[in-house]
Scaffold this motif. Structure first.
Motif, PDB file in Angstrom:
ATOM      1  N   UNK A   1      -3.679   5.945   2.359  1.00  0.00           N
ATOM      2  CA  UNK A   1      -3.299   5.172   1.069  1.00  0.00           C
ATOM      3  C   UNK A   1      -1.880   5.662   0.553  1.00  0.00           C
ATOM      4  N   UNK A   2      -1.230   4.642   0.106  1.00  0.00           N
ATOM      5  CA  UNK A   2       0.222   5.182  -0.567  1.00  0.00           C
ATOM      6  C   UNK A   2      -0.053   6.215  -1.767  1.00  0.00           C
ATOM      7  N   UNK A   3       1.046   6.883  -1.915  1.00  0.00           N
ATOM      8  CA  UNK A   3       1.309   7.767  -2.992  1.00  0.00           C
ATOM      9  C   UNK A   3       2.126   7.351  -4.185  1.00  0.00           C
ATOM     10  N   UNK A   4       1.551   7.541  -5.442  1.00  0.00           N
ATOM     11  CA  UNK A   4       2.351   6.965  -6.663  1.00  0.00           C
ATOM     12  C   UNK A   4       2.775   8.191  -7.317  1.00  0.00           C
ATOM     13  N   UNK A   5       4.327   8.019  -7.741  1.00  0.00           N
ATOM     14  CA  UNK A   5       4.588   9.226  -8.493  1.00  0.00           C
ATOM     15  C   UNK A   5       5.257   8.814  -9.768  1.00  0.00           C
ATOM     16  N   UNK A   6       5.346   9.702 -10.593  1.00  0.00           N
ATOM     17  CA  UNK A   6       5.961   9.434 -11.976  1.00  0.00           C
ATOM     18  C   UNK A   6       7.596   9.279 -12.397  1.00  0.00           C
ATOM     19  N   UNK A   7       8.041   9.693 -11.094  1.00  0.00           N
ATOM     20  CA  UNK A   7       9.601   9.898 -11.118  1.00  0.00           C
ATOM     21  C   UNK A   7      10.351   9.935  -9.749  1.00  0.00           C
ATOM     22  N   UNK A   8      11.410   9.360  -9.647  1.00  0.00           N
ATOM     23  CA  UNK A   8      11.838   9.286  -8.149  1.00  0.00           C
ATOM     24  C   UNK A   8      12.157  10.769  -7.761  1.00  0.00           C
ATOM     25  N   UNK A   9      12.560  11.812  -8.954  1.00  0.00           N
ATOM     26  CA  UNK A   9      13.076  12.997  -8.406  1.00  0.00           C
ATOM     27  C   UNK A   9      11.857  13.800  -7.725  1.00  0.00           C
TER      28      UNK A   9
ATOM     29  N   UNK B   1       1.222  13.544  -8.311  1.00  0.00           N
ATOM     30  CA  UNK B   1       1.175  12.525  -7.368  1.00  0.00           C
ATOM     31  C   UNK B   1      -0.272  12.038  -7.120  1.00  0.00           C
ATOM     32  N   UNK B   2      -0.512  10.905  -7.027  1.00  0.00           N
ATOM     33  CA  UNK B   2      -1.953  10.386  -6.911  1.00  0.00           C
ATOM     34  C   UNK B   2      -1.888   9.514  -5.340  1.00  0.00           C
ATOM     35  N   UNK B   3      -2.778   9.613  -4.757  1.00  0.00           N
ATOM     36  CA  UNK B   3      -3.240   8.668  -3.702  1.00  0.00           C
ATOM     37  C   UNK B   3      -3.981   7.278  -4.189  1.00  0.00           C
ATOM     38  N   UNK B   4      -3.165   6.199  -4.035  1.00  0.00           N
ATOM     39  CA  UNK B   4      -3.782   4.857  -4.783  1.00  0.00           C
ATOM     40  C   UNK B   4      -3.620   3.869  -3.846  1.00  0.00           C
TER      41      UNK B   4
ATOM     42  N   UNK C   1       3.443 -11.296   8.597  1.00  0.00           N
ATOM     43  CA  UNK C   1       2.444 -12.539   8.190  1.00  0.00           C
ATOM     44  C   UNK C   1       1.441 -12.660   9.544  1.00  0.00           C
ATOM     45  N   UNK C   2       2.078 -12.450  10.547  1.00  0.00           N
ATOM     46  CA  UNK C   2       1.497 -12.689  11.961  1.00  0.00           C
ATOM     47  C   UNK C   2       0.172 -11.709  12.344  1.00  0.00           C
ATOM     48  N   UNK C   3       0.210 -10.336  11.580  1.00  0.00           N
ATOM     49  CA  UNK C   3      -0.731  -9.581  11.656  1.00  0.00           C
ATOM     50  C   UNK C   3      -0.264  -8.385  12.525  1.00  0.00           C
ATOM     51  N   UNK C   4       1.253  -8.116  12.612  1.00  0.00           N
ATOM     52  CA  UNK C   4       1.766  -7.249  13.643  1.00  0.00           C
ATOM     53  C   UNK C   4       2.098  -6.026  12.589  1.00  0.00           C
ATOM     54  N   UNK C   5       1.663  -5.831  11.415  1.00  0.00           N
ATOM     55  CA  UNK C   5       2.011  -4.875  10.732  1.00  0.00           C
ATOM     56  C   UNK C   5       1.464  -3.322  11.411  1.00  0.00           C
ATOM     57  N   UNK C   6       2.246  -2.378  11.609  1.00  0.00           N
ATOM     58  CA  UNK C   6       1.890  -0.957  11.977  1.00  0.00           C
ATOM     59  C   UNK C   6       0.999  -0.156  11.494  1.00  0.00           C
ATOM     60  N   UNK C   7       0.392   0.842  12.028  1.00  0.00           N
ATOM     61  CA  UNK C   7      -0.580   1.461  11.338  1.00  0.00           C
ATOM     62  C   UNK C   7       0.085   2.780  10.512  1.00  0.00           C
ATOM     63  N   UNK C   8       1.386   2.580  10.166  1.00  0.00           N
ATOM     64  CA  UNK C   8       2.289   3.548   9.393  1.00  0.00           C
ATOM     65  C   UNK C   8       1.472   4.047   8.275  1.00  0.00           C
ATOM     66  N   UNK C   9       1.731   4.732   7.137  1.00  0.00           N
ATOM     67  CA  UNK C   9       1.333   5.516   6.077  1.00  0.00           C
ATOM     68  C   UNK C   9       1.663   4.134   5.271  1.00  0.00           C
ATOM     69  N   UNK C  10       0.754   3.826   4.358  1.00  0.00           N
ATOM     70  CA  UNK C  10       0.973   2.619   3.336  1.00  0.00           C
ATOM     71  C   UNK C  10       0.187   1.493   3.688  1.00  0.00           C
ATOM     72  N   UNK C  11      -0.274   0.761   2.686  1.00  0.00           N
ATOM     73  CA  UNK C  11      -0.820  -0.688   3.035  1.00  0.00           C
ATOM     74  C   UNK C  11      -0.887  -1.303   1.534  1.00  0.00           C
TER      75      UNK C  11
END
Length: 268
Positions: A65-73, A138-141, A258-268
């Motif tokens: 999962x992606x991580x959400x943060x409260x500040x860019x710092x 930071x939270x995994x969301x 859109x063709x389903x070729x998105x990699x398995x990197x972190x984040x969706x």
């Protein structure tokens, strides 16, 4: 950096957020509103909670999962280095609907999935989400739905996605009060009304060689205007003397995703 949208946290939402923060610190899952859809989240540093998050979602660790943060710092403590283009993108689109995939800081130790070399990070543009993130870190969301289903954009959608698991800060429909919650089973809902969804964030990969070469790859088109994204990248490249054909690249990346070729990197 952009300013947070002019939304105001109600007293009821503030109370719910306090209960949610306590729930999250205890290892629980929370359903929270964002500027796109409702999210399902836990502390990113809590490995066992992340496991419960993925199980609730019906997803294995190949899609962290992606991580959400409260500040860019906060990026400085999460990534190995921040490419200059990534900094320019956060200044243009944070808080907002941009998720960046970057190289994770060595030794970070967060077990978000099978891949630990990268981390997907976003700063949402929603006062309730930002306040909770300031409370717990930071939270995994991920989107609040079972894998393969449509994301929830309101409280009813969250309840439908996770039957018999969703509770409110003051108790639930089964008559339990807040002291009787099962932290490891219950999903605490912060009901802040409908979200703007259902379009998710745009995911841009600047990890590895891409970050070093300022060669972004859009691995999921989303809520950001592609033309505006291309303009920001073009302006950055012009400022550093490396013009490129990002508008063309963006179209190719979007078509591949859109063709389903998105990699398995972190984040969706």
């Amino acid at each position: 950096m952009r300013t947070v949208s002019q939304q105001h946290e109600t007293a009821a939402a503030a109370g719910a957020r306090g209960a949610a923060a306590e729930h999250v610190r205890g290892g629980g899952l929370v359903a929270l509103p964002t500027d796109t859809v409702y999210g399902l989240g836990c502390r990113a540093a809590d490995t066992q909670a992340v496991g419960r998050l993925l199980a609730a979602k019906g997803r294995d660790r190949r899609k962290p999962p992606p991580v959400l943060v409260a500040d860019a710092a906060e990026l400085d403590s999460l990534v190995s280095s921040l490419p200059p283009l990534a900094r320019a993108l956060t200044q243009a689109f944070w808080p907002g609907g941009l998720t960046l995939v970057l190289d994770a800081r060595p030794g970070l130790g967060w077990r978000l999935g099978q891949r630990s070399a990268t981390i997907a990070v976003r700063m949402p543009d929603h006062p309730v989400a930002l306040a909770l993130l300031r409370d717990v870190g930071p939270m995994a969301v991920t989107s609040a739905n079972r894998s393969g289903q449509a994301p929830a954009t309101d409280a009813d959608g969250v309840r439908a996605a996770f039957p018999d698991r969703v509770v409110l800060p003051g108790g639930d429909a089964r008559g339990r009060d807040s002291h009787d919650r099962d932290v490891l089973h219950d999903i605490l809902l912060i009901d802040s009304g409908p979200t703007p969804g259902p379009t998710p964030s745009t995911i841009v990969d600047l990890s590895g060689p891409r970050g070093c070469a300022d060669q972004p790859c859009v691995i999921r088109p989303g809520i950001l205007d592609p033309q505006r994204l291309a303009e920001v990248v073009a302006a950055f490249r012009e400022s550093v003397g490396t013009p490129g054909a990002f508008a063309r690249d963006l179209a190719v990346d979007a078509a591949s995703a859109s063709a389903g070729q998105v990699s398995g990197r972190a984040g969706e």
